[in-house]
Design a protein around this motif. Structure first.
Motif, PDB file in Angstrom:
ATOM      1  N   ALA A 113       2.973   1.809  -2.857  1.00  0.00           N
ATOM      2  CA  ALA A 113       2.956   2.844  -4.091  1.00  0.00           C
ATOM      3  C   ALA A 113       1.586   2.301  -4.578  1.00  0.00           C
ATOM      4  CB  ALA A 113       4.231   2.172  -4.985  1.00  0.00           C
ATOM      5  N   VAL A 114       0.889   1.150  -4.990  1.00  0.00           N
ATOM      6  CA  VAL A 114      -0.042   0.829  -5.566  1.00  0.00           C
ATOM      7  C   VAL A 114      -1.232   1.239  -4.772  1.00  0.00           C
ATOM      8  CG1 VAL A 114      -1.408  -0.999  -7.212  1.00  0.00           C
ATOM      9  CG2 VAL A 114       0.767  -0.807  -7.784  1.00  0.00           C
ATOM     10  N   VAL A 115      -1.518   1.034  -3.566  1.00  0.00           N
ATOM     11  CA  VAL A 115      -2.146   1.020  -3.081  1.00  0.00           C
ATOM     12  C   VAL A 115      -2.440   2.417  -2.495  1.00  0.00           C
ATOM     13  CG1 VAL A 115      -3.384   0.733  -0.746  1.00  0.00           C
ATOM     14  CG2 VAL A 115      -2.202  -1.041  -1.720  1.00  0.00           C
ATOM     15  N   THR A 116      -1.507   3.267  -2.437  1.00  0.00           N
ATOM     16  CA  THR A 116      -1.236   4.556  -1.671  1.00  0.00           C
ATOM     17  C   THR A 116      -1.962   5.248  -2.809  1.00  0.00           C
ATOM     18  OG1 THR A 116       0.694   4.795  -0.670  1.00  0.00           O
ATOM     19  CG2 THR A 116       0.500   6.876  -1.593  1.00  0.00           C
ATOM     20  N   THR A 117      -1.272   5.183  -3.831  1.00  0.00           N
ATOM     21  CA  THR A 117      -1.974   6.065  -5.920  1.00  0.00           C
ATOM     22  C   THR A 117      -3.925   5.931  -5.523  1.00  0.00           C
ATOM     23  OG1 THR A 117       0.094   6.098  -6.636  1.00  0.00           O
ATOM     24  CG2 THR A 117      -1.841   6.127  -8.511  1.00  0.00           C
ATOM     25  N   ALA A 118      -4.160   4.437  -5.332  1.00  0.00           N
ATOM     26  CA  ALA A 118      -5.458   4.333  -5.312  1.00  0.00           C
ATOM     27  C   ALA A 118      -6.164   4.750  -4.495  1.00  0.00           C
ATOM     28  CB  ALA A 118      -5.822   2.790  -5.311  1.00  0.00           C
ATOM     29  N   ARG A 119      -5.749   4.547  -2.642  1.00  0.00           N
ATOM     30  CA  ARG A 119      -6.387   4.822  -1.992  1.00  0.00           C
ATOM     31  C   ARG A 119      -6.593   6.962  -2.458  1.00  0.00           C
ATOM     32  NH1 ARG A 119      -2.362   6.867   3.191  1.00  0.00           N
ATOM     33  NH2 ARG A 119      -1.955   8.306   1.256  1.00  0.00           N
ATOM     34  N   PHE A 124     -11.855  -0.203  -5.166  1.00  0.00           N
ATOM     35  CA  PHE A 124     -12.284  -0.448  -3.700  1.00  0.00           C
ATOM     36  C   PHE A 124     -12.098  -1.260  -3.326  1.00  0.00           C
ATOM     37  CE2 PHE A 124     -16.056   0.176  -0.684  1.00  0.00           C
ATOM     38  CZ  PHE A 124     -15.178   1.416   0.100  1.00  0.00           C
ATOM     39  N   PHE A 125     -13.220  -2.028  -3.793  1.00  0.00           N
ATOM     40  CA  PHE A 125     -12.812  -3.776  -3.251  1.00  0.00           C
ATOM     41  C   PHE A 125     -11.529  -4.058  -3.096  1.00  0.00           C
ATOM     42  CE2 PHE A 125     -13.115  -8.288  -2.869  1.00  0.00           C
ATOM     43  CZ  PHE A 125     -14.415  -8.518  -2.502  1.00  0.00           C
ATOM     44  N   SER A 126     -10.283  -4.522  -3.759  1.00  0.00           N
ATOM     45  CA  SER A 126      -9.409  -4.266  -3.294  1.00  0.00           C
ATOM     46  C   SER A 126      -8.291  -3.592  -2.212  1.00  0.00           C
ATOM     47  CB  SER A 126      -8.105  -4.630  -4.706  1.00  0.00           C
ATOM     48  OG  SER A 126      -8.195  -5.545  -5.712  1.00  0.00           O
ATOM     49  N   LEU A 127      -8.642  -2.335  -1.862  1.00  0.00           N
ATOM     50  CA  LEU A 127      -8.228  -1.981  -1.062  1.00  0.00           C
ATOM     51  C   LEU A 127      -8.607  -1.616   0.124  1.00  0.00           C
ATOM     52  CD1 LEU A 127      -9.178   1.976  -2.369  1.00  0.00           C
ATOM     53  CD2 LEU A 127      -6.083   0.346  -1.677  1.00  0.00           C
ATOM     54  N   VAL A 128     -10.376  -2.588   0.455  1.00  0.00           N
ATOM     55  CA  VAL A 128     -11.623  -2.807   1.313  1.00  0.00           C
ATOM     56  C   VAL A 128     -10.654  -4.139   1.853  1.00  0.00           C
ATOM     57  CG1 VAL A 128     -13.613  -2.850   2.293  1.00  0.00           C
ATOM     58  CG2 VAL A 128     -12.723  -0.838   1.192  1.00  0.00           C
ATOM     59  N   ARG A 129     -10.546  -5.183   0.542  1.00  0.00           N
ATOM     60  CA  ARG A 129     -10.812  -6.561   1.236  1.00  0.00           C
ATOM     61  C   ARG A 129      -9.115  -7.389   0.842  1.00  0.00           C
ATOM     62  NH1 ARG A 129     -16.102  -8.515   1.532  1.00  0.00           N
ATOM     63  NH2 ARG A 129     -17.447  -7.750   2.257  1.00  0.00           N
ATOM     64  N   GLY A 130      -8.831  -6.552  -0.563  1.00  0.00           N
ATOM     65  CA  GLY A 130      -7.507  -7.196  -0.428  1.00  0.00           C
ATOM     66  C   GLY A 130      -6.580  -6.967   0.157  1.00  0.00           C
ATOM     67  N   THR A 131      -6.628  -5.983   1.626  1.00  0.00           N
ATOM     68  CA  THR A 131      -4.960  -5.774   2.287  1.00  0.00           C
ATOM     69  C   THR A 131      -4.906  -5.807   3.928  1.00  0.00           C
ATOM     70  OG1 THR A 131      -6.121  -3.878   3.409  1.00  0.00           O
ATOM     71  CG2 THR A 131      -4.923  -3.266   1.183  1.00  0.00           C
ATOM     72  N   ALA A 132      -6.511  -7.082   3.884  1.00  0.00           N
ATOM     73  CA  ALA A 132      -6.584  -7.492   5.046  1.00  0.00           C
ATOM     74  C   ALA A 132      -5.666  -8.668   5.463  1.00  0.00           C
ATOM     75  CB  ALA A 132      -7.879  -8.493   4.995  1.00  0.00           C
ATOM     76  N   ARG A 190     -15.355   7.310  13.167  1.00  0.00           N
ATOM     77  CA  ARG A 190     -14.142   5.912  12.591  1.00  0.00           C
ATOM     78  C   ARG A 190     -14.887   4.163  12.795  1.00  0.00           C
ATOM     79  NH1 ARG A 190     -11.222   3.225  10.966  1.00  0.00           N
ATOM     80  NH2 ARG A 190      -8.843   2.758  10.667  1.00  0.00           N
ATOM     81  N   SER A 191     -15.771   4.384  13.908  1.00  0.00           N
ATOM     82  CA  SER A 191     -16.435   2.416  13.535  1.00  0.00           C
ATOM     83  C   SER A 191     -17.841   2.488  12.054  1.00  0.00           C
ATOM     84  CB  SER A 191     -17.273   1.968  14.456  1.00  0.00           C
ATOM     85  OG  SER A 191     -16.204   2.269  15.561  1.00  0.00           O
ATOM     86  N   TRP A 192     -18.145   4.242  12.341  1.00  0.00           N
ATOM     87  CA  TRP A 192     -19.784   4.439  10.864  1.00  0.00           C
ATOM     88  C   TRP A 192     -18.421   3.944   9.517  1.00  0.00           C
ATOM     89  CZ3 TRP A 192     -19.733   7.158   6.905  1.00  0.00           C
ATOM     90  CH2 TRP A 192     -20.869   7.274   6.240  1.00  0.00           C
ATOM     91  N   VAL A 193     -17.313   4.345   9.407  1.00  0.00           N
ATOM     92  CA  VAL A 193     -16.594   4.238   8.206  1.00  0.00           C
ATOM     93  C   VAL A 193     -16.244   3.058   8.246  1.00  0.00           C
ATOM     94  CG1 VAL A 193     -14.226   5.145   7.675  1.00  0.00           C
ATOM     95  CG2 VAL A 193     -14.639   6.232   8.581  1.00  0.00           C
ATOM     96  N   VAL A 212      -3.943   1.896   4.176  1.00  0.00           N
ATOM     97  CA  VAL A 212      -5.380   2.256   3.966  1.00  0.00           C
ATOM     98  C   VAL A 212      -5.953   2.296   5.571  1.00  0.00           C
ATOM     99  CG1 VAL A 212      -7.219   0.127   4.181  1.00  0.00           C
ATOM    100  CG2 VAL A 212      -5.576  -0.324   2.749  1.00  0.00           C
ATOM    101  N   ASP A 213      -5.427   2.579   5.801  1.00  0.00           N
ATOM    102  CA  ASP A 213      -6.120   3.182   7.612  1.00  0.00           C
ATOM    103  C   ASP A 213      -6.288   4.636   7.929  1.00  0.00           C
ATOM    104  OD1 ASP A 213      -7.312   0.605   8.747  1.00  0.00           O
ATOM    105  OD2 ASP A 213      -5.718   0.392   9.722  1.00  0.00           O
ATOM    106  N   GLU A 214      -4.617   4.947   7.372  1.00  0.00           N
ATOM    107  CA  GLU A 214      -5.124   6.291   6.608  1.00  0.00           C
ATOM    108  C   GLU A 214      -5.943   7.038   6.231  1.00  0.00           C
ATOM    109  OE1 GLU A 214      -1.403   6.786   5.074  1.00  0.00           O
ATOM    110  OE2 GLU A 214      -0.115   6.158   7.024  1.00  0.00           O
TER     111      GLU A 214
END
Length: 199
Positions: A63-69, A106-114, A155-158, A124-126
């Protein structure tokens, strides 16, 4: 005289409040550090209440990640009143500004979900898929052919752009216009490199 009672929140408002507290937590912490106990403490509610709304820690994270995204996606909706190249530039600028203003999130979205929940990674992939699709629409409008390589390149550039934003916008605090120029040049360079190829 007794103190007036605070207004009781509706279930929807209470859930939204808890999610907002969770998103705010990402400003200074990684997603994996967000526990049910920590959310309850920060929101000033009981632990059972948090479980009532989210059932599991994974459900709370989703829920938190969806809202941040979604906040990033809303902040960077392409302006259809602009020509494609200007639309891309404008969208990139708004993404950079968002990242600069919400660094931890943003950092948590990109790196924190790995290493987290696969469902969280899918959320996040969506957003990555949607950002690539937004770029694709602009390049098709510019006259590029719809090819597998174009879609793969975008997609790679993103993913490349996310790492660039972490390095330049978050770690080095580079000027937004300079970041946009670099991102724009790399994007057009990648697209140009595949525009005459077929797969």
């Amino acid at each position: 005289m007794s103190e007036p009672q605070r207004a009781r929140l509706s279930p929807q408002d209470r859930r939204a409040q808890l999610i907002a507290v969770g998103v705010n937590f990402l400003t200074d912490h990684a997603l994996d550090e967000l526990t049910m106990d920590e959310l309850a403490r920060r929101a000033g509610v009981s632990r059972p209440l948090v479980f009532h709304y989210f059932e599991t820690r994974q459900g709370m994270h989703r829920a938190v990640v969806t809202t941040a995204r979604d906040s990033l996606l809303v902040a960077s909706v392409p302006r259809q009143d602009l020509e494609p190249r200007e639309r891309i530039r404008d969208t990139l600028l708004r993404i950079v500004v968002f990242v600069q203003e919400h660094r931890g999130t943003f950092f948590s979205l990109v790196r924190g979900t790995a290493s987290g929940d696969p469902a969280v990674r899918r959320i996040v992939d969506e957003s990555r898929d949607l950002n690539a699709e937004r770029l694709y629409d602009s390049f098709i409008e510019l006259g590029l052919a719809d090819t597998t390589l174009l879609r793969v390149a975008l997609r790679s550039w993103v993913a490349f752009a996310e790492e660039t934003l972490i390095s330049l916008a978050i770690e080095r605090e580079t000027n937004a216009d300079d970041i946009v120029r670099f991102l724009e040049a790399s994007l057009h360079g990648m697209v140009n490199s595949v525009s005459d190829q077929r797969l």
